[in-house]
Write a protein that holds these residues in place. Structure first.
Motif, PDB file in Angstrom:
ATOM      1  N   PRO A   1      57.396  78.870   9.995  1.00  0.00           N
ATOM      2  CA  PRO A   1      55.870  78.771   9.163  1.00  0.00           C
ATOM      3  C   PRO A   1      55.883  78.928   7.865  1.00  0.00           C
ATOM      4  CG  PRO A   1      56.106  80.191  11.401  1.00  0.00           C
ATOM      5  CD  PRO A   1      57.474  80.012  10.734  1.00  0.00           C
ATOM      6  N   ALA A   2      55.237  77.943   7.303  1.00  0.00           N
ATOM      7  CA  ALA A   2      54.693  78.163   5.901  1.00  0.00           C
ATOM      8  C   ALA A   2      53.381  78.326   5.706  1.00  0.00           C
ATOM      9  CB  ALA A   2      54.997  76.738   5.166  1.00  0.00           C
ATOM     10  N   ASN A   3      52.330  77.845   6.383  1.00  0.00           N
ATOM     11  CA  ASN A   3      51.153  78.112   6.305  1.00  0.00           C
ATOM     12  C   ASN A   3      50.559  79.190   7.269  1.00  0.00           C
ATOM     13  OD1 ASN A   3      50.894  76.148   4.492  1.00  0.00           O
ATOM     14  ND2 ASN A   3      49.964  74.511   5.966  1.00  0.00           N
ATOM     15  N   ILE A   4      50.728  80.604   6.828  1.00  0.00           N
ATOM     16  CA  ILE A   4      50.459  81.960   7.673  1.00  0.00           C
ATOM     17  C   ILE A   4      49.265  82.390   7.540  1.00  0.00           C
ATOM     18  CG2 ILE A   4      51.421  84.000   8.497  1.00  0.00           C
ATOM     19  CD1 ILE A   4      54.071  83.269   7.226  1.00  0.00           C
ATOM     20  N   VAL A   5      48.506  82.533   8.491  1.00  0.00           N
ATOM     21  CA  VAL A   5      47.300  83.222   8.481  1.00  0.00           C
ATOM     22  C   VAL A   5      47.421  84.672   9.114  1.00  0.00           C
ATOM     23  CG1 VAL A   5      44.715  83.155   9.234  1.00  0.00           C
ATOM     24  CG2 VAL A   5      45.845  81.052   8.180  1.00  0.00           C
ATOM     25  N   ALA A   6      46.807  85.653   8.549  1.00  0.00           N
ATOM     26  CA  ALA A   6      46.940  86.970   8.916  1.00  0.00           C
ATOM     27  C   ALA A   6      46.047  87.863   8.987  1.00  0.00           C
ATOM     28  CB  ALA A   6      48.406  87.685   8.686  1.00  0.00           C
ATOM     29  N   PHE A   7      45.907  88.896   9.945  1.00  0.00           N
ATOM     30  CA  PHE A   7      44.938  90.034   9.529  1.00  0.00           C
ATOM     31  C   PHE A   7      45.129  90.441   8.222  1.00  0.00           C
ATOM     32  CE2 PHE A   7      44.217  94.644  10.028  1.00  0.00           C
ATOM     33  CZ  PHE A   7      42.883  94.637  10.041  1.00  0.00           C
ATOM     34  N   THR A   8      44.403  91.084   7.484  1.00  0.00           N
ATOM     35  CA  THR A   8      44.422  91.549   6.235  1.00  0.00           C
ATOM     36  C   THR A   8      45.953  92.461   6.136  1.00  0.00           C
ATOM     37  OG1 THR A   8      42.256  91.160   5.620  1.00  0.00           O
ATOM     38  CG2 THR A   8      43.579  92.700   4.226  1.00  0.00           C
ATOM     39  N   GLY A   9      45.758  93.637   6.985  1.00  0.00           N
ATOM     40  CA  GLY A   9      46.758  94.636   6.939  1.00  0.00           C
ATOM     41  C   GLY A   9      48.054  93.898   7.478  1.00  0.00           C
ATOM     42  N   VAL A  10      48.310  92.960   8.171  1.00  0.00           N
ATOM     43  CA  VAL A  10      49.314  92.234   8.258  1.00  0.00           C
ATOM     44  C   VAL A  10      49.958  91.326   7.145  1.00  0.00           C
ATOM     45  CG1 VAL A  10      50.412  90.271   9.855  1.00  0.00           C
ATOM     46  CG2 VAL A  10      49.048  92.310  10.849  1.00  0.00           C
TER      47      VAL A  10
ATOM     48  N   VAL B   1      51.173  85.127   2.547  1.00  0.00           N
ATOM     49  CA  VAL B   1      50.308  84.505   3.734  1.00  0.00           C
ATOM     50  C   VAL B   1      49.263  83.443   2.894  1.00  0.00           C
ATOM     51  CG1 VAL B   1      50.608  86.245   5.492  1.00  0.00           C
ATOM     52  CG2 VAL B   1      48.653  86.325   3.809  1.00  0.00           C
ATOM     53  N   LYS B   2      48.642  82.681   3.573  1.00  0.00           N
ATOM     54  CA  LYS B   2      47.730  81.479   2.930  1.00  0.00           C
ATOM     55  C   LYS B   2      46.300  82.047   3.107  1.00  0.00           C
ATOM     56  CE  LYS B   2      50.880  78.598   1.361  1.00  0.00           C
ATOM     57  NZ  LYS B   2      50.930  77.183   2.038  1.00  0.00           N
ATOM     58  N   GLY B   3      46.204  82.713   4.327  1.00  0.00           N
ATOM     59  CA  GLY B   3      44.822  83.074   4.433  1.00  0.00           C
ATOM     60  C   GLY B   3      44.747  84.371   5.132  1.00  0.00           C
ATOM     61  N   VAL B   4      43.607  85.368   5.179  1.00  0.00           N
ATOM     62  CA  VAL B   4      43.667  86.525   5.797  1.00  0.00           C
ATOM     63  C   VAL B   4      42.193  86.715   6.474  1.00  0.00           C
ATOM     64  CG1 VAL B   4      45.314  87.509   4.410  1.00  0.00           C
ATOM     65  CG2 VAL B   4      42.876  87.724   3.713  1.00  0.00           C
ATOM     66  N   PHE B   5      42.020  87.665   7.490  1.00  0.00           N
ATOM     67  CA  PHE B   5      40.744  88.055   7.926  1.00  0.00           C
ATOM     68  C   PHE B   5      40.642  89.326   8.161  1.00  0.00           C
ATOM     69  CE2 PHE B   5      43.680  86.349  11.197  1.00  0.00           C
ATOM     70  CZ  PHE B   5      43.735  87.296  12.280  1.00  0.00           C
ATOM     71  N   GLY B   6      39.745  90.069   8.090  1.00  0.00           N
ATOM     72  CA  GLY B   6      39.587  91.542   8.037  1.00  0.00           C
ATOM     73  C   GLY B   6      39.246  92.036   6.917  1.00  0.00           C
ATOM     74  N   PRO B   7      38.981  93.247   6.857  1.00  0.00           N
ATOM     75  CA  PRO B   7      38.608  94.024   5.416  1.00  0.00           C
ATOM     76  C   PRO B   7      39.704  93.456   4.147  1.00  0.00           C
ATOM     77  CG  PRO B   7      38.361  95.674   7.374  1.00  0.00           C
ATOM     78  CD  PRO B   7      39.137  94.211   7.811  1.00  0.00           C
ATOM     79  N   THR B   8      39.113  92.919   3.366  1.00  0.00           N
ATOM     80  CA  THR B   8      39.957  92.375   2.270  1.00  0.00           C
ATOM     81  C   THR B   8      39.527  92.896   0.719  1.00  0.00           C
ATOM     82  OG1 THR B   8      40.495  90.504   3.696  1.00  0.00           O
ATOM     83  CG2 THR B   8      41.296  90.440   1.393  1.00  0.00           C
ATOM     84  N   THR B   9      38.341  92.918   0.599  1.00  0.00           N
ATOM     85  CA  THR B   9      37.672  93.221  -0.560  1.00  0.00           C
ATOM     86  C   THR B   9      36.398  94.280  -0.323  1.00  0.00           C
ATOM     87  OG1 THR B   9      36.106  91.160  -0.784  1.00  0.00           O
ATOM     88  CG2 THR B   9      38.301  91.159  -1.825  1.00  0.00           C
TER      89      THR B   9
ATOM     90  N   VAL C   1      44.774  84.448  -1.716  1.00  0.00           N
ATOM     91  CA  VAL C   1      44.658  84.057  -0.312  1.00  0.00           C
ATOM     92  C   VAL C   1      43.124  83.540  -0.048  1.00  0.00           C
ATOM     93  CG1 VAL C   1      46.481  85.640   0.282  1.00  0.00           C
ATOM     94  CG2 VAL C   1      44.058  86.435   0.164  1.00  0.00           C
ATOM     95  N   THR C   2      43.057  82.800   0.873  1.00  0.00           N
ATOM     96  CA  THR C   2      41.703  82.498   1.277  1.00  0.00           C
ATOM     97  C   THR C   2      41.364  83.375   2.363  1.00  0.00           C
ATOM     98  OG1 THR C   2      42.282  80.223   1.106  1.00  0.00           O
ATOM     99  CG2 THR C   2      40.592  80.656   2.661  1.00  0.00           C
ATOM    100  N   VAL C   3      40.208  84.114   2.096  1.00  0.00           N
ATOM    101  CA  VAL C   3      39.548  85.122   3.078  1.00  0.00           C
ATOM    102  C   VAL C   3      38.446  84.450   3.979  1.00  0.00           C
ATOM    103  CG1 VAL C   3      38.135  87.340   3.131  1.00  0.00           C
ATOM    104  CG2 VAL C   3      39.414  86.701   1.025  1.00  0.00           C
ATOM    105  N   LEU C   4      38.998  84.445   5.260  1.00  0.00           N
ATOM    106  CA  LEU C   4      38.166  83.651   6.278  1.00  0.00           C
ATOM    107  C   LEU C   4      37.166  84.650   6.809  1.00  0.00           C
ATOM    108  CD1 LEU C   4      41.434  82.248   8.080  1.00  0.00           C
ATOM    109  CD2 LEU C   4      39.927  81.334   6.353  1.00  0.00           C
ATOM    110  N   GLY C   5      37.106  85.752   6.591  1.00  0.00           N
ATOM    111  CA  GLY C   5      36.294  86.745   6.973  1.00  0.00           C
ATOM    112  C   GLY C   5      36.543  88.257   6.492  1.00  0.00           C
TER     113      GLY C   5
ATOM    114  N   ASN D   1      35.745  82.431   9.528  1.00  0.00           N
ATOM    115  CA  ASN D   1      35.305  80.998   9.102  1.00  0.00           C
ATOM    116  C   ASN D   1      36.349  79.863   9.732  1.00  0.00           C
ATOM    117  OD1 ASN D   1      34.835  78.596   8.103  1.00  0.00           O
ATOM    118  ND2 ASN D   1      33.494  79.677   6.529  1.00  0.00           N
ATOM    119  N   VAL D   2      36.052  79.558  10.925  1.00  0.00           N
ATOM    120  CA  VAL D   2      36.866  78.615  11.671  1.00  0.00           C
ATOM    121  C   VAL D   2      37.056  77.315  10.847  1.00  0.00           C
ATOM    122  CG1 VAL D   2      37.253  77.369  13.714  1.00  0.00           C
ATOM    123  CG2 VAL D   2      36.092  79.570  13.758  1.00  0.00           C
ATOM    124  N   GLU D   3      36.279  76.580  10.086  1.00  0.00           N
ATOM    125  CA  GLU D   3      36.491  75.669   9.404  1.00  0.00           C
ATOM    126  C   GLU D   3      37.340  75.943   8.323  1.00  0.00           C
ATOM    127  OE1 GLU D   3      32.573  74.190   7.918  1.00  0.00           O
ATOM    128  OE2 GLU D   3      32.007  73.506   9.763  1.00  0.00           O
ATOM    129  N   LYS D   4      37.281  76.970   7.678  1.00  0.00           N
ATOM    130  CA  LYS D   4      38.478  77.150   6.747  1.00  0.00           C
ATOM    131  C   LYS D   4      39.630  77.512   6.991  1.00  0.00           C
ATOM    132  CE  LYS D   4      35.425  79.572   2.777  1.00  0.00           C
ATOM    133  NZ  LYS D   4      35.550  80.932   2.054  1.00  0.00           N
TER     134      LYS D   4
END
Length: 348
Positions: free
Chosen positions: A68-77, A88-96, A114-118, A125-128
């Protein structure tokens, strides 16, 4: 342990459960792993190119034509993988934080890259996510049902259709097991696990574990309480279920243990107390939830809190109920508690 667990506990409830904060490597200085299957390297097989497979802690195997090159993960992961050299390319969870600074769960990861999805519970953000063309989604699991942490229930099906997922369990085991699983995962993703930075961190973890064991053995009479604060309630976590507390207990740390009946409303993770009853348990050291979702000790104004012997003695330290699962980030957790035990006096 953390805000709302996907087992439909209250959002504030899991905040206290800590362990959130959530195991397999045979370390000379570790506690036992209670007979749980280590699953050590069985989950990962891969090189830096070619087909990639990984068997996660749900027993599900993800198979891809390439790593995998485009990895999206929970922030802590994402933070743990970053420590091993995997971006990773994107994260979700407490980031900032509200001030725009990296959240404690982001570790050393550069959140601007990283792109923050939430950034909070229920946000994704499913679209992101779709725009990132994800190869895989990786997160932790805080129950035995395989519920993916911080993936909203209302959009879970839509998210699952966009990319396969990998779940690493941080439920009812010692922290060494998910640490090994994250190691296996990072290695499968092409990380150099023989790099000096990586091997040194593991050695420091082993040394810190030995230090904590020795400190606990030297002062078995000291009682430690794991707590978390909200406006209305104070939560006391039991060691059962939380990966950090289970491990610390196995190393000999003497913890306050709320009875199972008292933890019933907290899904077995914690007991909730009114601030008037915050002195229900006697403790010499208090470990407080360091996540942004919890009120930090310096900001607690409750008179009953300030009267606690451990608070008056300055014997309050931070706890990370959702540890970043790299050896580098777990060393301070062990060291902080060891130092507290070494310096603390009996005050309860």
């Amino acid at each position: 342990m953390s805000h709302a667990r996907a087992i439909h506990l209250s959002r504030r409830g899991l905040l206290a459960a800590g362990g959130a904060v959530g195991l397999g490597v045979a370390l000379a200085a570790c506690g036992d792993d209670k007979g749980k299957a280590k699953d050590g390297g069985s989950g990962s097989t891969a090189a830096k190119s070619g087909p990639w497979t990984f068997k996660d802690d749900r027993g599900k195997t993800v198979k891809l034509d390439k790593v995998p090159a485009n990895i999206v993960a929970f922030t802590g992961v994402g933070a743990a993988l970053y420590d091993y050299g995997v971006q990773v390319k994107g994260v979700f969870g407490p980031t900032t934080t509200t001030g725009g600074k990296p959240d404690v769960q982001a570790g050393d990861m550069d959140v601007s890259k990283v792109t923050v999805l939430g950034n909070a519970w229920g946000q994704f953000n499913v679209e992101k996510y779709a725009a990132l063309a994800p190869d895989v989604l990786i997160t932790t699991m805080f129950d035995d049902a395989g519920t993916l942490w911080y993936v909203p229930e209302q959009s879970a099906k839509q998210i699952a259709e966009l990319a396969p997922s990998v779940g690493i369990s941080v439920y009812d085991r010692q922290i060494t097991q998910p640490l090994q699983r994250m190691w296996d995962l990072a290695e499968s993703l092409g990380a150099d696990m023989k790099a000096a930075k990586v091997t040194d961190a593991k050695k420091r973890f082993e040394a810190a574990a030995a230090r904590l064991r020795a400190a606990a053995k030297a002062k078995p009479h000291l009682k430690v309480m794991a707590g978390s604060a909200s406006d209305q309630l104070f939560y006391v976590s039991g060691t059962h279920l939380s990966i950090d507390l289970e491990y610390f207990k196995a190393l000999g740390v003497n913890f306050v243990e709320p009875p199972e009946s008292a933890k019933k409303q907290g899904g077995g993770w914690y007991e909730s107390l009114s601030w008037e009853n915050v002195d229900k348990y006697q403790a010499d050291i208090i470990m407080m939830d360091d996540r942004s979702s919890a009120i930090q000790p310096a900001d607690i104004t409750k008179p009953t809190w300030k009267k606690l012997p451990a608070v008056k003695a300055g014997q309050v330290i931070a706890r990370s109920p959702e540890p970043i699962l790299s050896y580098d980030k777990c060393v301070p957790l062990l060291t902080s508690l060891a130092e507290a035990l070494e310096k603390a006096k009996k005050v309860s």
